[in-house]
Design a protein around this motif. Structure first.
Motif, PDB file in Angstrom:
ATOM      1  N   ASN A  66     -13.549  37.472  14.831  1.00  0.00           N
ATOM      2  CA  ASN A  66     -14.064  38.494  15.757  1.00  0.00           C
ATOM      3  C   ASN A  66     -13.377  39.824  15.464  1.00  0.00           C
ATOM      4  N   ALA A  92      -3.378  40.194  19.957  1.00  0.00           N
ATOM      5  CA  ALA A  92      -4.149  39.132  20.598  1.00  0.00           C
ATOM      6  C   ALA A  92      -4.329  37.950  19.655  1.00  0.00           C
ATOM      7  N   LEU A  93      -4.469  38.235  18.365  1.00  0.00           N
ATOM      8  CA  LEU A  93      -4.540  37.168  17.371  1.00  0.00           C
ATOM      9  C   LEU A  93      -3.272  36.311  17.407  1.00  0.00           C
ATOM     10  N   SER A 141     -13.306  42.563  16.920  1.00  0.00           N
ATOM     11  CA  SER A 141     -12.824  43.324  18.076  1.00  0.00           C
ATOM     12  C   SER A 141     -11.480  42.833  18.608  1.00  0.00           C
ATOM     13  N   VAL A 142     -11.003  41.720  18.120  1.00  0.00           N
ATOM     14  CA  VAL A 142      -9.734  41.169  18.600  1.00  0.00           C
ATOM     15  C   VAL A 142      -8.573  41.934  17.977  1.00  0.00           C
ATOM     16  N   GLU A 143      -7.670  42.419  18.811  1.00  0.00           N
ATOM     17  CA  GLU A 143      -6.512  43.173  18.338  1.00  0.00           C
ATOM     18  C   GLU A 143      -5.492  42.255  17.656  1.00  0.00           C
ATOM     19  N   LEU A 145      -9.991  33.337  15.886  1.00  0.00           N
ATOM     20  CA  LEU A 145      -9.960  34.657  16.520  1.00  0.00           C
ATOM     21  C   LEU A 145     -10.157  35.778  15.508  1.00  0.00           C
TER      22      LEU A 145
END
Length: 230
Positions: A98, A105-106, A100-102, A95
Motif C-alpha cells: 500500500n 507505520a510499516l 499510502s502507508v508511512e 503493508l
C-alpha cells in the motif's frame, strides 16, 4: 514377642484408606511431573537449538526475502525466532504493497505482528510449567496431611489396649511418615525443574525480544529506502 513388619509394601497396604488415597495422589502427581519434566526438557533444548540455527542463517548476510520463502516452504508451522521473523516480514510485505502507508507505520505493524507471534511462542514454552509449580508447592502439605491422619489413627488405636508398646505404635507412625516422604519425593523434582525451566524460558524471551528490536531496526531502514525510491 514378634517384631512388626515395617517393609514399605506392607506399610502401604496396611495404611488407612485415606492415607492410601493420599499416597496414590502423590504417586500420580510425581508421574505426571516427570512426564512434563522430560517433555519440557526436550522442548526447551530444541528451542535453543532452533534459535541458534535461525540466527546463524539470519545474520549470514543472505536476502531476507529468500529466508522468508525458505521458512514458508520448508516449515508448515515455524517455531521460535523463525515464527517471529515470518510473522513480522509477512506483515511488513503486506503493508508495503500500500503506497499510502508511512514508513513508521510499516515498522510498527511488523513489530506488533512479531510481538503477537512472540507471545504465542512464550506461551507454548511455558505450557504445563504451572502444574510443576503447583505440585512443588502443594505436595509437601498433601503428604503432611496424610502423615497427621495416620498418626491420629495410630494413637487412636492405642486407646483400645491396656499397655502401649513400640510394636503397636511403630507401624502406624511409619506408614504415616511414608506420606510425608512421598510428598517430598513429588515436590523436590518439580520445584527444581520449574525453577530451571522458568529461567530458560526467561532467557529465550529476552533473546526473542532482542531479535524483535534488531529486526525492527532493519525493517525501518528498508522502509525509508523504499520511501526515497518512490
Amino acid at each position: 514377642m514378634a517384631s512388626a513388619d515395617l517393609s514399605f509394601i506392607t506399610l502401604v497396604l496396611n495404611a488407612s484408606p485415606l492415607v492410601q488415597l493420599v499416597m496414590a495422589l502423590l504417586v500420580l502427581a510425581s508421574v505426571l511431573s516427570w512426564t512434563i519434566i522430560l517433555d519440557r526438557s526436550r522442548r526447551l533444548k530444541k528451542a535453543r537449538s532452533e534459535a541458534d540455527d535461525f540466527e546463524q542463517h539470519f545474520w549470514s548476510g543472505g536476502d531476507l526475502s529468500d529466508l522468508y520463502r525458505d521458512i514458508d516452504r520448508e516449515r508448515d508451522d515455524p517455531r521460535g525466532e523463525a515464527a517471529i521473523f515470518h510473522a513480522g516480514f509477512r506483515e511488513f510485505a503486506r503493508l508495503r504493497e500500500n503506497p499510502s502507508v508511512e514508513p513508521m507505520a510499516l515498522v510498527e505493524g511488523a513489530r506488533r505482528a512479531m510481538r503477537v507471534a512472540m507471545s504465542r511462542e512464550i506461551n507454548a514454552l511455558e505450557h504445563h510449567l504451572s502444574f510443576l509449580a503447583t505440585v512443588g508447592s502443594t505436595s509437601p502439605y498433601v503428604g503432611l496431611f496424610g502423615t497427621v491422619w495416620g498418626i491420629m489413627n495410630a494413637f487412636h488405636a492405642l486407646g483400645n489396649v491396656k499397655q502401649a508398646t513400640l510394636n503397636l505404635v511403630a507401624p502406624g507412625i511409619a506408614e504415616a511418615l511414608i506420606a510425608t516422604a512421598m510428598g517430598l519425593f513429588a515436590a523436590i523434582p518439580a520445584v527444581v525443574a520449574y525453577n530451571k525451566f522458568a529461567n530458560t524460558v526467561q532467557r529465550l524471551e529476552n533473546r526473542y525480544d532482542d531479535f524483535v528490536e534488531e529486526f525492527s531496526n532493519i525493517l525501518q531502514r528498508q522502509a525509508h529506502v523504499k520511501t526515497r525510491r518512490r
